[in-house]
Motif scaffolding. Sequence first.
Motif, PDB file in Angstrom:
ATOM      1  N   ARG A  81     -48.991 -12.610  52.368  1.00 57.18           N
ATOM      2  CA  ARG A  81     -49.509 -11.774  53.419  1.00 57.18           C
ATOM      3  C   ARG A  81     -48.408 -10.678  53.807  1.00 57.18           C
ATOM      4  O   ARG A  81     -47.176 -10.930  53.594  1.00 57.18           O
ATOM      5  CB  ARG A  81     -49.784 -12.466  54.560  1.00 57.18           C
ATOM      6  CG  ARG A  81     -50.913 -13.390  54.447  1.00 57.18           C
ATOM      7  CD  ARG A  81     -51.222 -14.511  55.739  1.00 57.18           C
ATOM      8  NE  ARG A  81     -49.995 -15.333  55.613  1.00 57.18           N
ATOM      9  CZ  ARG A  81     -50.198 -16.648  56.544  1.00 57.18           C
ATOM     10  NH1 ARG A  81     -51.105 -16.405  57.707  1.00 57.18           N
ATOM     11  NH2 ARG A  81     -49.196 -17.537  56.774  1.00 57.18           N
ATOM     12  N   LEU A  82     -49.024  -9.455  54.034  1.00 59.40           N
ATOM     13  CA  LEU A  82     -48.089  -8.424  54.609  1.00 59.40           C
ATOM     14  C   LEU A  82     -47.870  -8.547  55.776  1.00 59.40           C
ATOM     15  O   LEU A  82     -48.747  -8.981  56.773  1.00 59.40           O
ATOM     16  CB  LEU A  82     -49.001  -6.964  54.314  1.00 59.40           C
ATOM     17  CG  LEU A  82     -49.437  -6.690  53.042  1.00 59.40           C
ATOM     18  CD1 LEU A  82     -50.146  -5.144  53.217  1.00 59.40           C
ATOM     19  CD2 LEU A  82     -48.274  -6.312  52.139  1.00 59.40           C
ATOM     20  N   VAL A  93     -46.962  -6.780  59.459  1.00 54.62           N
ATOM     21  CA  VAL A  93     -47.145  -5.631  60.265  1.00 54.62           C
ATOM     22  C   VAL A  93     -46.696  -6.086  61.939  1.00 54.62           C
ATOM     23  O   VAL A  93     -47.161  -6.883  62.520  1.00 54.62           O
ATOM     24  CB  VAL A  93     -48.649  -5.399  60.572  1.00 54.62           C
ATOM     25  CG1 VAL A  93     -48.672  -4.096  61.090  1.00 54.62           C
ATOM     26  CG2 VAL A  93     -49.216  -5.090  58.906  1.00 54.62           C
ATOM     27  N   TRP A 103     -58.031  -8.868  59.485  1.00 45.39           N
ATOM     28  CA  TRP A 103     -57.029  -8.961  58.431  1.00 45.39           C
ATOM     29  C   TRP A 103     -56.359 -10.342  58.724  1.00 45.39           C
ATOM     30  O   TRP A 103     -55.965 -11.063  58.013  1.00 45.39           O
ATOM     31  CB  TRP A 103     -56.379  -7.950  57.993  1.00 45.39           C
ATOM     32  CG  TRP A 103     -56.686  -6.672  57.426  1.00 45.39           C
ATOM     33  CD1 TRP A 103     -57.930  -6.837  56.583  1.00 45.39           C
ATOM     34  CD2 TRP A 103     -56.720  -5.350  57.440  1.00 45.39           C
ATOM     35  NE1 TRP A 103     -58.121  -5.734  55.911  1.00 45.39           N
ATOM     36  CE2 TRP A 103     -57.306  -4.497  56.539  1.00 45.39           C
ATOM     37  CE3 TRP A 103     -55.623  -4.538  58.123  1.00 45.39           C
ATOM     38  CZ2 TRP A 103     -57.744  -3.237  56.345  1.00 45.39           C
ATOM     39  CZ3 TRP A 103     -55.458  -3.365  57.940  1.00 45.39           C
ATOM     40  CH2 TRP A 103     -56.750  -2.622  57.052  1.00 45.39           C
ATOM     41  N   ARG A 137     -54.718 -12.226  55.325  1.00 37.43           N
ATOM     42  CA  ARG A 137     -54.156 -11.135  54.786  1.00 37.43           C
ATOM     43  C   ARG A 137     -52.935 -10.268  55.195  1.00 37.43           C
ATOM     44  O   ARG A 137     -52.178  -9.724  54.493  1.00 37.43           O
ATOM     45  CB  ARG A 137     -55.513  -9.898  54.448  1.00 37.43           C
ATOM     46  CG  ARG A 137     -56.615 -10.593  53.987  1.00 37.43           C
ATOM     47  CD  ARG A 137     -57.565  -9.518  53.852  1.00 37.43           C
ATOM     48  NE  ARG A 137     -57.265  -8.738  52.440  1.00 37.43           N
ATOM     49  CZ  ARG A 137     -57.867  -7.783  51.625  1.00 37.43           C
ATOM     50  NH1 ARG A 137     -58.820  -7.404  52.338  1.00 37.43           N
ATOM     51  NH2 ARG A 137     -57.344  -7.231  50.653  1.00 37.43           N
ATOM     52  N   ILE A 138     -52.743 -10.537  56.690  1.00 39.70           N
ATOM     53  CA  ILE A 138     -51.484  -9.886  57.342  1.00 39.70           C
ATOM     54  C   ILE A 138     -51.016 -10.878  58.178  1.00 39.70           C
ATOM     55  O   ILE A 138     -51.815 -11.699  58.712  1.00 39.70           O
ATOM     56  CB  ILE A 138     -51.778  -8.455  58.098  1.00 39.70           C
ATOM     57  CG1 ILE A 138     -52.714  -8.678  58.993  1.00 39.70           C
ATOM     58  CG2 ILE A 138     -52.504  -7.375  56.880  1.00 39.70           C
ATOM     59  CD1 ILE A 138     -52.997  -7.363  60.183  1.00 39.70           C
ATOM     60  N   ILE A 195     -52.187   0.432  55.249  1.00 40.63           N
ATOM     61  CA  ILE A 195     -52.490  -1.115  55.066  1.00 40.63           C
ATOM     62  C   ILE A 195     -53.498  -1.283  54.212  1.00 40.63           C
ATOM     63  O   ILE A 195     -53.334  -2.353  53.202  1.00 40.63           O
ATOM     64  CB  ILE A 195     -52.367  -1.986  56.410  1.00 40.63           C
ATOM     65  CG1 ILE A 195     -51.085  -1.410  57.149  1.00 40.63           C
ATOM     66  CG2 ILE A 195     -52.620  -3.350  56.023  1.00 40.63           C
ATOM     67  CD1 ILE A 195     -51.227  -2.317  58.628  1.00 40.63           C
ATOM     68  N   LEU A 236     -53.171  -3.387  50.443  1.00 42.37           N
ATOM     69  CA  LEU A 236     -54.353  -4.432  50.381  1.00 42.37           C
ATOM     70  C   LEU A 236     -55.088  -4.572  49.250  1.00 42.37           C
ATOM     71  O   LEU A 236     -55.453  -5.323  48.527  1.00 42.37           O
ATOM     72  CB  LEU A 236     -55.142  -4.800  51.583  1.00 42.37           C
ATOM     73  CG  LEU A 236     -54.291  -5.265  52.818  1.00 42.37           C
ATOM     74  CD1 LEU A 236     -55.464  -5.696  54.161  1.00 42.37           C
ATOM     75  CD2 LEU A 236     -53.733  -6.732  52.369  1.00 42.37           C
TER      76      LEU A 236
END
Length: 404
Positions: free
Chosen positions: A84-85, A87, A121, A126-127, A394, A398
């Motif tokens: 996962r990103l 942030v 997300w 995902r984040i 972002i 993704l």
Amino acid sequence: MDSGDDLRVVMVMLERDAESIVFTRSDGKEARFPLRFPVFEPSSMLSRIAYPPTFEGLFAQTSKGDSIVFELPRYDGASRLNGRLVVYLDQNKWRPVSDVLQGRDAGGQADRKAARRLVEWVEQGRIILPASAGHYYETTKWSDAEGRYRLGLAILQLSRGWQLRDPLQVRRDELRWMFKNGVRPGAVFPAAITLSPNVIHSAARGVVPPRPPADFPPEEAFRHEVLVSATALIDTMLDSVGGERGPESGWTGANQRFSDWLDDEGGDSQRKRKSVDVWLLRDLQQEVAEESYAAGWTTEQVKDWVSASQSVQELGNLPALGLFREMLHERHLNRGTTWKPNDVIDMVYLSCAAGYADFVVCERQMREPLARGIHRLGRRTQVFRSLAEAVAAISIALEAEADS
């Protein structure tokens, strides 16, 4: 239905109103035991805490009926980041996200749309939106009890237990790593975005967390520590009494005097940068002394390192301290800089976040020096001053990840 041999406990729950601990079995039956002592303070907003013995997560419910789910770390230390990103949102960027969760139409349309995307997300896995001690400090000081609760709830619900480790400890860890290993291209530093317990406030601030009972086996002791830490984080953020602002540390005034002195001294920027580096090394002298000693360095080695010109260059290569140095240069070299009390919080937390996160969103005053520092050091972290700009970037990242 489970056979007698397959029966197992699937949920452990603490219920405040019933003053009991409840064990739920796989066949749906419950066993209730009274709590031997109060678990919740009168000012606590928590009504229920639950977790499965598989330790997949922690569930909390507030007295207002809101739910919070925290992910929990693994005993074997394996990461649960799962690609996962990361942030990191500065404090003021959490407001529109909180408004979206509450169904409010506050703020601009672009920010509302971007905030909704961030929420989606997170829910899609995902984040990650980590919380930090800076968020706790700023949020719990609000005098508006309802606003404080709603903002704190949003941070808890969307951070899901992910935290930025205490930047003061991260800086110490970077220094010790440097003294032990040197700083080479591709060096991998300990993770600063984590689910680990008792890291949001660390030993660097003199915080000593409660320890599990001495007779607990190692894995059970770990679980005890994790549960106490996670519950304390939730309870502290939502406490109905709130907190108080601490005393001014003197850091603001000291930096203002130094900036004013640099303005009066004149000279070229290179000379001023050297002066700022001397200032930084003096500010870090205790950490340098203690962490070099822990790494096995002698006093003479430290003296030689401090007097060598490459010492500040090595600091510049550290993920968080390197960016903090860049921000310090930017602020002090800007003639007429006015230092405010929140500047220390912003610089310390944002430089740490940018050293380890994929994206950072913060106000313009800090975004500009941070972005320039990232560019000079050749880092990959992207920094934005609006949620809309960040979400656009972002989204591209993704999509690229999905195509790879």
